[in-house]
Design a protein around this motif. Structure first.
Motif, short mmCIF file in Angstrom:
data_model
loop_
_atom_site.label_atom_id
_atom_site.label_comp_id
_atom_site.label_asym_id
_atom_site.label_seq_id
_atom_site.Cartn_x
_atom_site.Cartn_y
_atom_site.Cartn_z
N ALA A 1 -1.54 -4.03 -4.36
CA ALA A 1 -2.18 -3.73 -2.97
C ALA A 1 -2.32 -2.07 -2.95
CB ALA A 1 -1.09 -4.14 -1.80
N ASN A 2 -1.43 -1.42 -3.74
CA ASN A 2 -1.50 0.07 -3.62
C ASN A 2 -2.62 0.61 -4.41
OD1 ASN A 2 0.38 -0.17 -1.67
ND2 ASN A 2 1.80 1.16 -2.51
N SER A 3 -3.31 -0.11 -5.40
CA SER A 3 -4.23 0.48 -6.44
C SER A 3 -5.35 0.79 -5.74
CB SER A 3 -4.54 -0.83 -7.41
OG SER A 3 -5.31 -1.93 -6.78
N GLU B 1 -3.83 -9.49 7.20
CA GLU B 1 -3.08 -9.78 5.73
C GLU B 1 -1.57 -9.37 6.13
OE1 GLU B 1 -4.73 -5.43 6.27
OE2 GLU B 1 -5.33 -7.42 6.75
N LYS B 2 -1.00 -9.06 7.55
CA LYS B 2 0.29 -8.97 7.51
C LYS B 2 0.91 -9.85 8.45
CE LYS B 2 0.36 -4.94 5.45
NZ LYS B 2 0.39 -3.61 5.86
N ALA B 3 0.02 -11.10 8.78
CA ALA B 3 0.55 -11.81 9.65
C ALA B 3 1.41 -12.88 9.31
CB ALA B 3 -0.85 -12.57 10.07
N GLU C 1 2.47 -7.57 -6.76
CA GLU C 1 1.51 -7.51 -5.55
C GLU C 1 1.65 -6.17 -4.78
OE1 GLU C 1 4.26 -9.42 -5.80
OE2 GLU C 1 5.60 -9.57 -4.04
N THR C 2 2.62 -5.54 -4.86
CA THR C 2 2.64 -4.11 -4.09
C THR C 2 1.82 -3.08 -5.00
OG1 THR C 2 4.78 -4.57 -3.25
CG2 THR C 2 4.04 -2.28 -3.54
N ILE C 3 1.88 -3.26 -6.39
CA ILE C 3 1.17 -2.31 -7.38
C ILE C 3 -0.41 -2.76 -6.92
CG2 ILE C 3 0.54 -2.01 -9.89
CD1 ILE C 3 3.49 -2.34 -10.27
N ALA D 1 7.29 6.95 7.85
CA ALA D 1 6.81 6.00 6.83
C ALA D 1 5.44 6.42 6.46
CB ALA D 1 6.64 4.62 7.44
N THR D 2 5.06 5.95 5.17
CA THR D 2 3.66 6.28 4.96
C THR D 2 2.93 4.92 5.09
OG1 THR D 2 4.15 5.64 2.71
CG2 THR D 2 4.11 8.10 3.35
N GLY D 3 1.48 4.97 4.89
CA GLY D 3 0.73 3.82 4.85
C GLY D 3 -0.34 3.92 6.08
N LEU E 1 8.54 2.18 10.74
CA LEU E 1 8.21 1.29 9.54
C LEU E 1 7.06 0.67 9.51
CD1 LEU E 1 11.57 -0.79 9.30
CD2 LEU E 1 11.00 1.19 7.92
N GLY E 2 6.29 0.58 8.35
CA GLY E 2 5.27 -0.59 8.42
C GLY E 2 5.94 -1.77 7.57
N ILE E 3 5.06 -2.58 7.35
CA ILE E 3 5.55 -3.63 6.42
C ILE E 3 4.57 -4.21 5.49
CG2 ILE E 3 4.48 -5.52 8.44
CD1 ILE E 3 6.83 -7.28 7.78
N GLY E 4 5.11 -4.55 4.23
CA GLY E 4 4.27 -4.84 3.17
C GLY E 4 3.99 -6.31 3.28
N ALA E 5 2.48 -6.73 2.64
CA ALA E 5 2.25 -8.07 2.94
C ALA E 5 3.27 -9.16 2.23
CB ALA E 5 0.84 -8.37 2.21
N SER F 1 -0.57 1.36 8.07
CA SER F 1 0.02 0.79 9.40
C SER F 1 0.24 1.91 10.56
CB SER F 1 1.19 -0.05 9.20
OG SER F 1 0.94 -0.70 8.15
N PRO F 2 1.15 3.15 10.10
CA PRO F 2 1.66 3.97 11.04
C PRO F 2 0.62 5.05 11.37
CG PRO F 2 2.92 4.18 9.00
CD PRO F 2 1.68 3.10 8.82
N GLN F 3 -0.47 5.09 10.85
CA GLN F 3 -1.54 6.18 11.18
C GLN F 3 -1.88 6.12 12.78
OE1 GLN F 3 -4.55 5.75 8.20
NE2 GLN F 3 -3.36 6.88 6.75
N SER G 1 0.68 11.22 -3.60
CA SER G 1 2.14 11.24 -3.40
C SER G 1 2.36 11.03 -2.15
CB SER G 1 2.69 12.56 -4.00
OG SER G 1 2.63 13.58 -3.12
N TYR G 2 3.92 10.48 -1.82
CA TYR G 2 4.13 10.30 -0.15
C TYR G 2 4.64 11.66 0.22
CZ TYR G 2 3.88 5.31 -0.60
OH TYR G 2 3.38 3.92 -0.54
N HIS G 3 4.79 12.58 -0.68
CA HIS G 3 4.91 14.27 -0.28
C HIS G 3 3.53 14.56 0.52
CE1 HIS G 3 8.64 14.40 -2.77
NE2 HIS G 3 9.05 15.57 -2.05
#
Ligand SMILES: N[C@@H]1[C@@H](O)[C@H](O)[C@@H](COP(=O)(O)O)O[C@@H]1O
Length: 264
Positions: A166-168, A203-205, A162-164, A35-37, A133-137, A39-41, A79-81
């Motif tokens: 958040a990822n901006s 923000e994930k609670a 909301e994803t767009i 997974a990216t993001g 996995l991470g999780i979106g808000a 959270s998994p770092q 990119s996720y690549h």
């Protein structure tokens, strides 16, 4: 279902790393879902520490990433690549030839064909042993936004506003954020033999609460994880802040070294 609550994201990442390493140690040439993001770092950092300590090796582990934006150059730094190469392949010492990321490049027809082929490739490889996995808000997993079907497969999807938004933070402006992605489906994710979800921060609670305590329905895609028989939620205190006393009572807050607490 196991729920682990730790004080900090790095502690939650270390628990998640231990869980993944013990799953993959049992598999020769295992398959990991990446997974990216943000959270998994901490999890990838903890796995890299286990690699350096010689406790686990990913040199012959195959990997399948969850998702990729549509219409982004694979060489684009966001990119996720690129992110999978940076956050997972390099620190874990994986062989890049053994790691696949969905293709979001080319015509719509090419992207759709590649998605079908990607789903088949996961099946032909024998399925994922352990999926990160991470999780979106909003409760998304991968890019399976609210409304996604529990049996969905790898496909082109529209991103929720909301994803767009958040990822901006990763792009010069919101207008530069891709509006579509290719994502493994919920059915693809649920077919992994084990799943480890990491969530950090306040923000994930709400999403964590909806996933663990709300109805199991498409309004919170992560809620479908409760139907899987080998899922571990690794949370920091902030992400766990809205959980009920009953859920917390079921959770594991044990010391990191106590691997017995995570055994099946
Ligand atoms: N597609 C990804 C998800 O896989 C990720 O879990 C989520 C949360 O990201 P973060 O961990 O950075 O908050 O959003 C992204 O859009």
């Amino acid at each position: 279902m196991k729920i682990v609550i730790q004080h900090s994201p790095s502690d939650a990442g270390r628990v998640a790393a231990r869980q993944i390493a013990s799953t993959l140690r049992l598999q020769q040439n295992g398959i990991i879902g990446l997974a990216t993001g943000s959270s998994p770092q901490p999890l990838y950092e903890a796995l890299a520490a286990l690699v350096r300590a010689g406790e686990v090796s990913f040199a012959s582990t195959r990997g399948f990433a969850l998702d990729e934006y549509v219409g982004i150059d694979p060489d684009h730094p966001e990119s996720y690549h690129s992110i999978i190469a940076r956050d997972a392949i390099a620190p874990l010492g994986m062989d890049p030839r053994l790691v696949r990321v969905p293709s979001g490049s080319g015509s719509v027809e090419e992207v759709d064909e590649a998605a079908v082929e990607y789903e088949a490739a996961i099946r032909e490889a024998g399925g994922v042993d352990v999926q990160i996995l991470g999780i979106g808000a909003n409760g998304h997993i991968g890019f399976n936004e609210p409304g996604s079907a529990a049996d969905s497969v790898t496909r082109r999807v529209d991103l929720a506003p909301e994803t767009i938004a958040a990822n901006s933070r990763f792009f010069p402006s919101v207008a530069d954020v891709p509006t579509q992605a290719v994502s493994q489906g919920l059915g693809t994710i649920l077919s992994a033999r084990a799943i480890v979800l990491v969530a950090n921060g306040s923000e994930k609670a709400q999403a964590v609460r909806d996933a663990l305590e709300g109805p199991i329905e498409a309004s919170c895609p992560a809620s479908f994880l409760r139907e899987h028989d080998d899922v571990t939620f690794c949370l920091d205190e902030q992400a766990a802040a809205l959980l009920s006393a009953e859920t917390r009572a079921r959770s594991v807050t044990t010391a990191l070294d106590d691997s017995t607490a995570l055994s099946h």
